[in-house]
Each structure stands twice: as structure tokens, then as C-alpha cells.
Design a protein around this motif. Structure first.
Motif: not given
Length: 462
Positions: A144-146, A173-178, A180-185
Motif C-alpha cells: 500500500i503506497i500513500g 509516497s516519498s520512500y526512495k526504494d519503492v 524494489r518493494l513493488i517487485g516483491e508483491v
């Protein structure tokens, strides 16, 4: 992708054909039970043969209306309940058709037997399909991004859809390594407070990587609902439909309101008499309760309800939303609230023209002023007349947040049609006896405590 979609469509068509065969064969089995023979008398069997196409059409309509074609997010109890309602309405329409077609040889015993058999067989069949679909779908990992709204979305998933979605990450929303996280879900959920630039970036990434994306819509998203292609010279444009009904739509909607309300008032009169008597005998107070509410264009009107609270319940406290186990609600009030019978006097508001059968629920001026200051899109709800029932009541609950209710109401206005109104009227029948649809506002639960209490492995990145 196209091949997979074609196979899925073929699979759904096959399931629908089996549904239809079960419905029709159940009626034939009922003839065998009724007459104790494999070949029923021609006089009794011919009306059934003539009505088979109509029975199939009516079944498919109610199957779609009550969500029996989309089972995966329902509980087994809701599936059985939906089957029961579908078959009851199918039986009512079948009896009406036998009278219309003069098929008086159609035995009433067959209607009763077939209804029982259909409820049992279809409930078992639909439960089996639900189980298979759940196993095939599995449990999807979610991010969840927000920013401020992630807590609201996360709590909804944990409390109601944790069997389908596993929240792996909650990300600011300001997290820089998003990336990588998207690739794991498996699924990405975007809240409505992410910037348009970030939304475009994540959508592009997810489309390339074939990730599913769920988006909490903003008003700009709503504006594109129902849009159609336009152009200036060779420049492609999308024309957003205005957030209102046309003159023709208003006239048709009003005609439908008057006809259905007159019929509803005649049928509901005995029930209203019983409710009125019960309220009067319970505490001797007023039967009806009037309250100022807001309808189309911000206009105020006096709304009628059967009184479900103690007399002068808000005299000392002022306007308050009802909560679970609200001490102000009377014993009779709890019953008529749970079954929505307290809303029946609003049929007279509809006849007066203050309300429609379907539309955003009318709110008090106090809360309209409050929510319009807090929720940017709330003002759009009054683009149409207030309703006795609505999109937010069918797809939401009493304790759904005002912001989410506003979203549902805007979706309704953007997608209005007579068929949608009729569908929502029948869907309202379903939610009348569903307890959670009338639950009061509950105390807020902190996300961190919810995660801790349920021993969830959720990683949060700011």
C-alpha cells in the motif's frame, strides 16, 4: 494475455450454463416428486416448457444482481443468502408469469418443491465454485503506497479481506526504494493522496511488469468515468460527462419514483400501521420523527422517519451519529433500524418530490457543512435528489466513512441509468437483513495495535 482472458470467459460461460441446467432440471425433478412419475401430465407440463426461456432470463438477471457471478470476495453465508433471495424472487416471478400466460396447469407444489431443491443444490454448487476459485486465486502479497490515508486502507484489508490479501509493505509516497518493494508483491494499492507524478510512474512500472494495481479514486479519476472519445482535428480527447442528470433522465426517474412509491405505499401500509402501534405502545411518545435534511442543490426539507430513539434524544448532546449499542435507541427502535422499517415514512417525501427512491442519502445541514469543509468532493453529492436507498447503502455500510460514501455517491451519479436504479432497488432487499449494513459507528482502532493483535508481519516504510 488475450488467450488467458478468452479461456476465462469460456470458463465463466460454462459455469453459467451449468447454473441454468441446475435451475431447469430442479423444476423437472419437482414435477417427478409432485406426480410420482417420470412423464408429468401434458396439461401440467406444457406451461413449464413455454416458460423455460423466461425462467432462464429471470434467473440470470437476479444471479447478476446479487453477485452470484462474482463469488470470490463473498463469504459462504452471503453466497447462500444470495442464492435464497434469487430463488425466492425467481419463484415469485414464475407464479406471476403463470397467471400472465394463463398457465394455470402449472402446479403450485412444483413451485414450492423446486424452490427448496434449487436453494439446496445451487448453494452447494456455488460454494464448491467459491472454494475452487479461492484456491486458484490464493493469497496475494500487497503493498500500500500513500501517506495519511494508508492506515484507512490497511485496516479495511486486515479486518475484512485478510483471507485474500496479505499486506507485506506499507510505504510512504516519498520512500526512495519503492521499485524494489513493488517487485516483491503481486498487487499494488495506490491511495488517493499520492501525487499524479508518482501515480503515473508506478502505473507505468506495473504495466510493464504485469502487476495488478488498485487505485483509491480522486475526483479527477471520477471525472473520466463514462467519458467518450472526442477529437479536435487529429488530436484525441476524452470528454468528461457533467456531474448531473439530463432533463430526460430526471423526468424518467421521477415517473419511476411516483409509480413505485404509490405501489410501495399501498403494499407497505399494513406494516407501517403495525410499526406505528408498536412505537406508541412502547413509551407513549411520538410515532413520527421529523428532521431537517439536505437534498438536490443544497435545498433543505423535512424528512419523515419512524422514531427509533428516545424522545428528545439530542436535546442535551446536539447532533450525534449513532454508534454501536447506542443507549438512545429504544427496544422497538433497534428492530425497525435493523430491518430499515424506520425509513418507510420517507415514501411520502418521495411523493412530495423532496427525495427519489435511489440517490445519495440525505444528511443533516450540520454534517453537510462539516463534511464539505473536511472532504473536498462531498459537495458533489447534492447534484441529484437525495434517495431512500443508494449506491453507498448497497456497497457500503452505515459506518462507512463519509469520504467513502461520497465516492460511492459520485460513482452513482456518473453512471446513472434506469437499469442501475432498478438493480439498486433489488440489491437493497438483500442488505435489509444483513447486520453489518446497519452497524453504528465503531471506535477507531489504531493500525499498529491491529497489526500487533493479529501477529501480522507488515513492514512499514515512511
Amino acid at each position: 494475455m488475450k488467450k488467458s482472458q478468452s479461456l476465462n470467459n469460456l470458463y465463466e460461460l460454462l459455469l453459467t450454463i451449468i447454473d441454468v441446467l441446475l435451475v431447469v432440471s430442479s423444476i423437472y425433478l419437482s414435477y417427478i416428486i409432485e406426480f410420482h412419475r417420470w412423464y408429468p401430465p401434458k396439461h401440467n407440463f406444457d406451461p413449464f416448457i413455454k416458460m423455460i426461456p423466461f425462467i432462464i432470463i429471470i434467473y440470470l438477471i437476479f444471479m447478476y444482481t446479487y453477485g452470484l457471478s462474482d463469488l470470490i470476495k463473498q463469504s459462504v453465508g452471503e453466497i447462500v443468502y444470495s442464492v435464497f433471495l434469487t430463488i425466492i424472487l425467481l419463484s415469485i416471478f414464475t407464479m406471476a408469469m403463470t397467471f400472465f400466460f394463463r398457465g394455470l396447469g402449472y402446479p403450485r407444489g412444483v413451485v414450492v418443491y423446486s424452490s427448496i431443491i434449487q436453494v439446496v443444490i445451487l448453494s452447494m454448487w456455488k460454494t464448491l465454485i467459491w472454494k475452487v476459485k479461492r484456491n486458484l486465486y490464493g493469497k496475494k502479497d500487497v503493498i500500500i503506497i500513500g501517506d495519511s490515508n494508508v492506515e484507512h486502507v490497511a485496516k479495511k484489508i486486515i479486518m475484512k479481506q485478510s483471507d485474500l490479501y496479505n499486506i507485506k509493505y506499507i510505504c510512504g509516497s516519498s520512500y526512495k526504494d519503492v521499485d524494489r518493494l513493488i517487485g516483491e508483491v503481486d498487487i499494488v494499492i495506490l491511495c488517493d493522496d499520492v501525487t499524479s507524478e508518482l501515480k503515473d510512474y508506478i502505473l507505468d512500472k506495473c504495466l510493464v511488469e504485469q502487476k495488478s494495481v488498485l487505485i483509491v479514486p480522486t475526483m479527477s479519476d471520477f471525472a473520466l468515468f463514462g467519458s467518450r472519445l472526442n477529437k479536435i482535428d487529429d488530436l484525441p480527447l476524452l470528454m468528461a460527462k457533467p456531474l448531473c442528470l439530463t432533463g430526460e433522465e430526471k423526468a424518467i426517474k421521477r415517473a419511476l419514483d411516483v409509480v413505485l412509491t404509490v405501489v410501495g405505499t399501498i403494499i407497505g401500509s399494513p406494516i407501517m400501521g403495525i410499526v406505528a402501534l408498536a412505537i406508541k405502545l412502547s413509551d407513549g411518545g411520538n410515532v413520527l420523527y421529523t428532521q431537517e435534511r439536505v437534498t438536490e442543490g443544497g435545498r433543505s426539507f423535512k424528512l419523515f422517519k419512524f422514531r427509533s430513539m428516545k424522545m428528545n434524544a439530542e436535546k442535551s448532546s446536539g447532533p450525534m451519529l449513532s454508534t454501536d449499542k447506542d443507549a438512545r435507541i429504544t427496544n422497538v427502535g433497534r428492530v425497525i433500524r435493523a430491518t430499515r422499517l424506520d425509513e418507510l415514512p420517507q415514501l411520502f417525501n418521495i411523493l412530495k418530490g423532496d427525495m427519489s427512491i435511489v440517490g445519495p442519502r440525505p444528511e443533516r445541514p450540520f454534517y453537510v457543512d462539516k463534511f464539505e469543509k473536511e472532504i473536498h468532493d462531498y459537495k458533489y453529492r447534492t447534484a441529484v435528489k437525495a434517495g431512500l436507498t443508494g449506491f453507498a447503502q448497497v456497497y457500503g455500510k452505515y459506518n462507512t466513512t463519509p469520504e467513502d460514501k461520497a465516492r460511492y455517491d459520485i460513482i452513482y451519479i456518473k453512471n446513472y441509468s434506469v437499469l442501475l436504479d432498478i438493480k439498486l432497488i433489488f440489491q437493497t432487499i438483500k442488505i435489509i437483513f444483513m447486520k453489518e449494513s446497519t452497524e453504528g459507528v465503531k471506535e477507531d482502532i489504531k493500525l499498529e495495535k491491529l497489526i500487533e493483535d493479529r501477529h501480522l508481519d507488515v513492514r512499514i516504510f515512511k
